[in-house]
Design a protein around this motif. Structure first.
Motif, short mmCIF file in Angstrom:
data_model
loop_
_atom_site.label_atom_id
_atom_site.label_comp_id
_atom_site.label_asym_id
_atom_site.label_seq_id
_atom_site.Cartn_x
_atom_site.Cartn_y
_atom_site.Cartn_z
N LYS A 184 0.83 -1.22 0.00
CA LYS A 184 0.00 0.00 0.00
C LYS A 184 0.86 1.26 0.00
CE LYS A 184 -4.17 -1.88 2.02
NZ LYS A 184 -4.64 -2.35 3.34
N SER A 185 2.02 1.16 0.63
CA SER A 185 2.87 2.35 0.69
C SER A 185 3.45 2.70 -0.68
CB SER A 185 3.99 2.18 1.73
OG SER A 185 5.00 1.34 1.21
N ILE A 186 3.44 1.75 -1.62
CA ILE A 186 3.89 2.10 -2.98
C ILE A 186 2.72 2.17 -3.96
CG2 ILE A 186 6.26 1.21 -2.70
CD1 ILE A 186 5.32 -1.22 -4.47
N ALA A 187 1.50 2.28 -3.40
CA ALA A 187 0.31 2.30 -4.27
C ALA A 187 0.40 3.40 -5.33
CB ALA A 187 -0.95 2.47 -3.43
N ASP A 188 0.81 4.60 -4.90
CA ASP A 188 0.89 5.72 -5.85
C ASP A 188 1.93 5.46 -6.93
OD1 ASP A 188 -0.99 6.96 -4.40
OD2 ASP A 188 0.35 8.41 -3.44
N ASP A 189 3.02 4.82 -6.52
CA ASP A 189 4.09 4.53 -7.49
C ASP A 189 3.60 3.54 -8.54
OD1 ASP A 189 6.36 6.00 -6.21
OD2 ASP A 189 5.74 4.71 -4.55
#
Ligand code: GDP
Length: 357
Positions: free
Chosen positions: A141-146
């Motif tokens: 989830k912490s790299i969802a934007d990436d």
């Protein structure tokens, strides 16, 4: 040369990736018939779940990294086009974060598997596995934007034009309807290919011809070099200027018949702009449609062109008049450049060879 982003896979969203990994782990776990007592069974099943989740996520992300070229390593032509389409820093940052996620999940896997092997109570073992699931979901989830950014980037980058960067290339310019695509078809025997190009609706047409065993590439650029650059916005301009890394020679087409719908003054204005912008390139100026144009108008353009120190050439893309001469001039201009390039490469290789000795 292929589109460097051709192999870049679709990028799953964070939720899709988490779902996929957990589903695959459940499937693997339910297919398993562990042996031994309750503790051994719990250990085996939960370790399998942890490893499956880790493998599915890492394989997926690893594939994304492996099949995505770094922008900085691309040939200049592609680098500049990529810069018009995506933010290079953001793109690399996102790839870097994906790499971070792979490593982090691998570490989490190791730590949790160790714990599972060491614990004795099946309930505790299940708890460790659940904690692993939670941690993995958090990382993803912490790299969802990436992931979302990379997918958007992929959708535009997969449409980059496919051109042969090794071949000496002639770029055709001139107003719409002056006969650019007719000329391309007349010069190149194979049916021209249409390659997509950023900020054009029609794409660019690419064809090839061979002369004295050397291949040449001809590119017609509808929507690019057919309207004054001063009317373009910044990114469009950049996409147009990227052509500089492709072309060796510009063939500029006038239509003295004015059937194209642009009066001669306007054609002269466009020529001036393109000549200024692409000044470092040799220009071949052709007057097309001489089969139907007035001699007077032909002469007027010829005078203008000669005043620029260039030698205009009369052609008819439709009936073939002047095309052999046009090819001859292209070859005459390009050949020394190609030979010079070959010489430089050879010298560089020789120097390397001598230094190694
Ligand atoms: P582009 O928009 O610059 O690619 O122009 P096209 O190649 O589509 O040509 C526009 C029109 O001019 C078409 O109807 C062509 O058949 C016609 N045309 C192109 N070259 C010649 C030529 O040398 N003589 C005549 N009479 N018509 C031509």
């Amino acid at each position: 040369m292929k589109n460097p982003f051709e192999k870049m896979p679709t990028v799953l969203t964070a939720d899709e990736l988490i779902d996929k990994a957990f589903r695959r782990a459940e499937k693997a776990a339910s297919a398993l018939t562990p042996k031994g007592g309750p503790r051994a069974k719990a250990r085996e099943r939960e370790e399998l779940r942890v490893r499956t989740v880790s493998n599915v996520v890492r394989d997926n992300l690893r594939k994304l990294l492996d099949r995505t070229p770094g922008v900085s390593e691309l040939p200049e032509f592609y680098r500049e086009l990529v810069d018009t389409l995506v933010d290079r820093d953001q793109f690399h940052r996102s790839l870097g974060r994906v790499n971070w996620a792979i490593k982090t999940i691998r570490e989490l896997e190791k730590r949790h598997v160790e714990k599972i092997r060491y614990l004795r109570d099946p309930a505790e073992i299940a708890k460790v596995r659940r904690s692993f699931y939670g941690r993995v979901a958090d990382v993803i989830k912490s790299i969802a934007d990436d992931l979302e950014y990379l997918n958007q980037a992929r959708n535009v980058l997969k449409d980059l034009p496919v051109v042969d960067l090794e071949l000496p290339t002639v770029v055709i310019a001139g107003h719409p309807n002056v006969g650019k695509s007719t000329l391309l078809r007349a010069l190149t025997n194979a049916k021209p290919e249409v390659a997509s190009y950023p900020f054009t609706t029609k794409g660019i047409n690419v064809g090839q011809f061979e002369e004295h065993h050397l291949k040449y590439q001809v590119i017609d650029t509808p929507g690019l070099l057919d309207r004054p650059l001063s009317e373009r916005n910044e990114v469009e301009r950049q996409a147009i200027l990227a052509l500089k890394h492709l072309g060796k020679v510009i063939v500029y087409i006038f239509d003295p018949s004015e059937y194209c719908g642009y009066p001669i003054e306007e054609q002269i204005h466009l020529f001036e702009e393109i000549h200024r912008e692409f000044g470092e390139f040799p220009f071949i100026v052709v007057l097309n449609k001489v089969d139907i144009a007035d001699e007077e108008k032909i002469k007027a353009i010829e005078e203008f062109v000669m005043a620029k120190g260039l030698e205009p050439l009369r052609i008819s893309a439709l009936n073939g008049e002047g095309l052999d001469e046009l090819k001859r001039r292209v070859v005459e201009l390009v050949k020394p450049m190609v030979e010079e390039q070959a010489r430089k490469i050879m010298e560089r290789e020789l120097r390397k060879y001598r230094e190694e000795e």
